[in-house]
Design an enzyme around this catalytic site. Structure first.
Site, mmCIF file in Angstrom:
data_model
loop_
_atom_site.group_PDB
_atom_site.id
_atom_site.type_symbol
_atom_site.label_atom_id
_atom_site.label_comp_id
_atom_site.label_asym_id
_atom_site.label_seq_id
_atom_site.Cartn_x
_atom_site.Cartn_y
_atom_site.Cartn_z
ATOM 1 N N SER A 126 0.838 -1.191 0.000
ATOM 2 C CA SER A 126 0.000 0.000 0.000
ATOM 3 C C SER A 126 0.873 1.242 0.000
ATOM 4 O O SER A 126 1.981 1.228 0.520
ATOM 5 C CB SER A 126 -0.915 0.012 1.222
ATOM 6 O OG SER A 126 -1.672 1.207 1.222
ATOM 7 N N LYS A 161 -4.367 -7.034 3.213
ATOM 8 C CA LYS A 161 -4.452 -5.895 2.276
ATOM 9 C C LYS A 161 -5.903 -5.650 1.860
ATOM 10 O O LYS A 161 -6.343 -4.513 1.729
ATOM 11 C CB LYS A 161 -3.566 -6.140 1.048
ATOM 12 C CG LYS A 161 -3.662 -5.039 -0.001
ATOM 13 C CD LYS A 161 -3.170 -3.717 0.538
ATOM 14 C CE LYS A 161 -3.497 -2.473 -0.218
ATOM 15 N NZ LYS A 161 -3.810 -2.437 -1.578
ATOM 16 N N HIS A 199 -7.479 -3.885 4.648
ATOM 17 C CA HIS A 199 -6.966 -2.502 4.592
ATOM 18 C C HIS A 199 -7.811 -1.687 3.614
ATOM 19 O O HIS A 199 -8.239 -0.570 3.905
ATOM 20 C CB HIS A 199 -5.491 -2.531 4.146
ATOM 21 C CG HIS A 199 -4.908 -1.202 3.756
ATOM 22 N ND1 HIS A 199 -5.218 -0.568 2.570
ATOM 23 C CD2 HIS A 199 -4.052 -0.370 4.400
ATOM 24 C CE1 HIS A 199 -4.571 0.580 2.499
ATOM 25 N NE2 HIS A 199 -3.858 0.728 3.598
ATOM 26 N N ASN A 200 -8.078 -2.254 2.465
ATOM 27 C CA ASN A 200 -8.842 -1.517 1.460
ATOM 28 C C ASN A 200 -10.291 -1.320 1.877
ATOM 29 O O ASN A 200 -10.887 -0.280 1.587
ATOM 30 C CB ASN A 200 -8.753 -2.222 0.101
ATOM 31 C CG ASN A 200 -7.415 -1.966 -0.576
ATOM 32 O OD1 ASN A 200 -6.446 -1.614 0.098
ATOM 33 N ND2 ASN A 200 -7.347 -2.139 -1.872
ATOM 34 N N GLU A 222 -10.133 1.491 4.022
ATOM 35 C CA GLU A 222 -9.856 2.660 3.147
ATOM 36 C C GLU A 222 -11.169 3.189 2.544
ATOM 37 O O GLU A 222 -11.399 4.398 2.501
ATOM 38 C CB GLU A 222 -8.890 2.197 2.052
ATOM 39 C CG GLU A 222 -8.545 3.204 0.980
ATOM 40 C CD GLU A 222 -7.641 2.573 -0.106
ATOM 41 O OE1 GLU A 222 -6.540 2.104 0.214
ATOM 42 O OE2 GLU A 222 -8.065 2.530 -1.279
#
Ligand code: 6PG
Length: 468
Positions: A130, A184, A187-188, A191
């Site tokens: 990222s 990840k 994480h998104n 986000e």
């Protein structure tokens, strides 16, 4: 110093990410070899190759010229393009070679590909990266997944390429198999929540407060301090201030329709599968989907009644700041609850404080909340819910009144705030003594004999629900 053609590191894929990682690795003393099958990407590379050496047109040439055992970083489009490259790499590489897929692959695809490559003795690591193109050039955040021995081979390189928080690299092996790509993906998902929360504040500042773009940028700048400081808050101010070449604000030209590549949706799909409540992540995905329903929006807007957004007297800026921060905390809490459930379901033994540490710098989520999250998990690795961790609960307690006001004012003005409102519903759901689920249980039993549990004795029961 870079020695050109051959290499300790092979980079496949010369889009913005691959190109920048190649340059950073070369700057940091690695000898780098690069490949991209697309002539346009190779042409763009040759304009900036900067001592690394020209890009190989054939994957085979890159593989042949690399030092053995080989380390290849793959930065191509997720999906079939990644699958095809890994098939070809699998046929060319030797046992003991390591490939790190740095794309946003689905964790199940990564695990299937790991098994396939393992048949040839080739190790595949699924590594979430990222930080965008800038992070790739100056220091990104790396979320590793796969075999520890293979990780040990690429870790020195990735640590060199990573951002640092308190001097420590934001780069860690977080678990086996697809764990890195899973982290990840989450994480998104978070986000998406952060971006949705900021867009809700922007909408309210614009429609209810009537602020100009410059005033809004100033507001986001002011919020970008203390515990609320974050990369995305700062980026928001920057975006609002950017002008097109003709001097007009660039945001004024942007269509009110947000796209997505799928990682946020995958996070929500996984949460549904594991039964983890992540409504704010889901709302952030759905809000993007709604924004793209142009035809429905146009037609419904003519038919549906509602208040015209009106200016309110009282200053909503403070409540909106509270709502953004509270919603962001809830986004982290829902994301971490999902990580915890996945870790248990897939036996990954994810180190949750380490996840928060890896997100402290370099990544899109970086900001002052990450040390708070890391501290909460260090103090209690299994809090009932992150929002109930003492430091987080205290932050929410101080903001909940403003948060409620922001949601209520927006609803009165007819402005949608799905992230603020859904996060608040979870907050109130977790603190409520009753959720009304007793009625749902009774209804299920009344129409379908699905049985219900009683609050005064163990077991499951069926009753005749006729009042007589
Ligand atoms: C990052 C980002 C990145 C992601 C984009 C686009 O951490 O650097 O998460 O990996 O691909 O943000 O994602 P969407 O197209 O789904 O918005």
């Amino acid at each position: 110093m870079s020695t050109g053609w051959g290499g300790q590191v092979g980079i496949v894929g010369l889009g913005a990410m691959g190109r920048n990682l190649a340059h950073q690795a070369a700057d940091r003393g690695y000898s780098v070899a690069v490949h991209d099958p697309w002539p346009q990407a190779r042409a763009a590379w040759s304009a900036s190759e900067d001592g690394v050496g020209p890009a190989h047109a054939e994957l085979q040439d890159l593989v042949l010229r690399m030092d053995r055992p080989r380390t290849v970083l793959l930065l191509v489009q997720a999906g079939t393009v990644t699958g095809d490259h890994l098939e070809r790499l699998g046929a060319l590489l030797d046992p003991g070679d390591v490939v790190a897929d740095l794309g946003n692959a689905h964790f199940r695809d990564t695990e299937a590909r790991q098994r396939r490559l393992a048949e040839r003795g080739v190790h595949l690591l699924g590594v979430g990266i990222s930080g965008g193109a800038e992070g790739a050039r100056t220091g990104a955040s790396f979320m590793g997944g796969g075999d520890p021995e293979a990780w040990g081979r690429v870790a020195p390189l990735l640590e060199t390429l990573s951002a640092r928080a308190d001097g420590r690299p934001c780069c860690r092996l977080l678990g086996p198999g697809g764990a890195g790509h899973y982290v990840k993906m989450v994480h998104n998902g978070i986000e998406y929540v952060e971006m949705q929360a900021l867009s809700e504040a922007y909408l309210a500042l614009r429609e209810i407060r009537g602020l100009s773009l410059e005033e809004m940028a100033g507001t986001f700048d002011a919020w970008n301090g203390g515990v609320g400081a974050s990369y995305l808050v700062g980026l928001t101010a920057r975006v609002l201030r950017t002008r097109a070449p003709d001097g007009e604000a660039l945001i004024a030209r942007v269509l009110d329709d947000a796209g997505q590549k799928g990682t946020g949706r995958w996070a929500v799909e996984s949460a549904l599968e594991l039964g983890v409540p992540v409504p704010t992540l889901a709302e952030a995905v759905f809000a993007r989907a709604l924004s793209g329903r142009w035809d429905a929006r146009r037609r419904a807007a003519r038919l549906l009644e509602g208040p015209a957004p009106s200016r309110v007297e009282a200053d909503l800026t403070g409540p909106l700041e509270d709502a953004v921060l509270a919603t962001r905390l809830c986004g982290f809490a829902q994301g971490f609850a999902l990580l915890e459930a996945a870790s248990e379901a897939y036996r990954w033994r994810l180190d949750l404080p380490a996840v928060a540490e890896v997100w402290r710098a370099g990544c899109i989520l970086r900001g002052a909340l990450l040390p708070v999250v890391a501290r909460a998990f260090r103090a209690d690795p299994r809090p009932p819910d992150l929002i109930a961790a003492p430091e987080v609960a205290a932050m929410l307690a101080g903001r909940q009144a403003g948060w409620r006001r922001a949601v209520a004012q927006a609803a009165e003005a007819g402005l949608p705030t799905p992230a603020f409102a859904s996060a608040l519903a979870v907050y109130d759901g977790l603190r409520a003594r009753r959720l009304g689920a007793d009625l749902i249980s009774a209804q299920r039993d009344a129409f379908g004999a699905h049985r219900f549990r009683r609050n005064d004795r163990p077991g499951t029961f069926h009753a005749d629900w006729s009042p007589s």
